[in-house]
Write a protein that holds these residues in place. Structure first.
Motif: not given
Ligand SMILES: Cc1cc2nc3c(=O)[nH]c(=O)nc-3n(C[C@H](O)[C@H](O)[C@H](O)COP(=O)(O)OP(=O)(O)OC[C@H]3O[C@@H](n4cnc5c(N)ncnc54)[C@H](O)[C@@H]3O)c2cc1C
Length: 412
Positions: A98-108
């Motif tokens: 993916l182009h980016n992710l948030g700080s936490l990978p646990h979110i849906s």
């Protein structure tokens, strides 16, 4: 009656009379068709009442992930309740990213997209900008597909859960890439204003952590793709950290993704925290505001004017950037943005005092809040009327409206 369901932070007790965990899309449709008032729950990582309802709360975590790549279109489609971290591992193994992710990978995925969740990067839109299509069970139980290019699509992605249950999401993918992460410490505060543009663009994704108290910014995390230019030895007076760091310098970095320049897959460098660990027990509240990226120095000064209220409530602040998009309710709509994030101590009185002071200071800059965090005021969005009209068409009985939506995106 058993203990009520709460969000991750524990500050919201959901008022739902019934909680459903359907395992098929047909079951979702049946539940929605019967419901008078319903909302969807993702992984419950929001800090306010956005997901709450007095009646039927529907979790989509039980739907099969059913991950499918479309090589020709360079997209992946996946059930909305899947967590970003789980999709990321699958994609990387298949040679995609993916182009980016948030700080936490646990979110849906669907829950993150619904609130305009973002990572950092001057050239990177929020996570919702990768959405190429959605399948939504709308009020009444009908399954509707919308894709990029459909007139209503820009209203149906960052939709606050107000249009229906997103059962499937299609996301743009790119070839898998490798990254490294360097942490620099003690950036002189004056350098932040003087070199803001260069610091924000010092890597593919850059995050700054500060307590707003001293005359330095505590840490700058620079996430680079390994094919980018090498990391600088020093960053405007900030020096490389002598070892791994947690954003809160006094906490153990064991749950953080690997630092020190070691190369690794994109999904093990873009988030700050590892998927295998839960970074804390939820003993925090969060708030975040977005203003134009060019207004960053003015926004920093605005925060510092109320630091007497901010600092006692604060665990740590994070500064990131998000590229502009065209999604109607996105906090980054039409505006390259700087994100001012506050991780608070879990004390409502201290937090509300700080939030009210920040909102007063940031209002002249047209600040928009993160939909999933603690805030009091949201400005009217330029496309709010279009969104209300879309909601009236997709959900004419108002099944998916709740008090949060009524307050911040009122029906026309
Ligand atoms: C520790 C921590 C770190 C965070 N880091 C970041 C960050 O780096 N960047 C950032 O921007 N935010 C961040 N957040 C905020 C978080 O990304 C958002 O609150 C996000 O919306 C949470 O996703 P969720 O699945 O938990 O959604 P929930 O909180 O469960 O729901 C949020 C909204 O999405 C709707 N929704 C959920 N699933 C669906 C669905 N299937 N169909 C339709 N609507 C749905 C809900 O109805 C609700 O309106 C963080 C939060 C925590 C707790």
């Amino acid at each position: 009656m058993g203990e009520r369901l709460r969000n991750w932070a524990g500050n919201i007790e959901f008022g739902a009379a019934r909680v459903h965990r359907p395992e098929t899309v047909e079951q979702v449709q049946e539940i929605v068709a019967r419901a008078e008032r319903a909302r969807v729950l993702g992984t419950g990582h929001s800090f306010n009442t956005i997901a709450d309802t007095p009646e039927d709360l529907i979790s989509v975590a039980g739907l099969p992930a059913d991950i499918r790549i479309d090589e020709a279109r360079r997209t992946v489609s996946v059930a909305g309740g899947v967590r970003y971290g789980d999709l990321a591992r699958w994609l990387d193994a298949a040679g995609y990213a993916l182009h980016n992710l948030g700080s936490l990978p646990h979110i849906s995925i669907a829950g993150a997209v619904a609130t305009g969740t973002h990572g950092s990067g001057v050239g990177l839109g929020n996570l919702a900008t990768a959405v190429a299509g959605v399948e939504i069970v709308t009020g009444g139980g009908e399954l509707v597909s919308l894709g990029r290019g459909d007139a209503d699509f820009p209203g149906a992605v960052v939709a606050l859960g107000a249009l229906g249950v997103v059962v499937r999401v299609t996301l743009d993918v790119v070839p898998a890439y490798r990254m490294s992460q360097h942490v620099f410490e003690h950036l002189p505060r004056a350098q932040l204003d003087a070199h803001w543009d260069e610091i924000a663009a010092a890597g593919y994704s850059v995050s700054l952590f500060t307590g707003w108290a001293g005359d330095t910014v505590d840490q700058v995390w620079v996430k680079r793709r390994v094919d980018d230019a090498p990391a600088p030895g020093e960053l405007f007076g900030a020096k490389p950290a002598g070892g791994p760091r947690h954003p809160i310098a006094s906490m153990s970095p064991e749950h953080c993704t690997e630092q020190g320049g070691a190369p690794g897959p994109w999904h093990e460098r873009l988030p700050h925290f590892r998927l295998d660990f839960t970074p804390s027990s939820g003993e925090e509240l969060q708030t975040e505001y977005f203003v134009a990226r060019a207004d960053a120095p003015a926004a920093f000064a605005a925060v510092e004017r109320v630091r007497d209220l901010v600092v006692p409530a604060l665990q740590i602040s994070e500064i990131r950037t998000v590229a502009a998009d065209e999604l109607w309710l996105s906090p980054h709509y039409g505006r390259d943005s700087v994100a001012l994030h506050f991780t608070w101590v879990p004390n409502d009185d201290l937090v509300l005092g700080a939030v009210e002071a920040l909102e007063e200071q940031l209002a002249p800059l047209g600040a928009r809040p993160h939909w999933g965090k603690v805030f009091r005021q949201a400005p009217r969005y330029p496309r709010a009327a279009d969104f209300a009209a879309l909601a009236a068409r997709m959900d004419p009985r108002g099944t998916f409206r709740n008090a949060f939506v009524e307050r911040y995106v009122p029906a026309e």
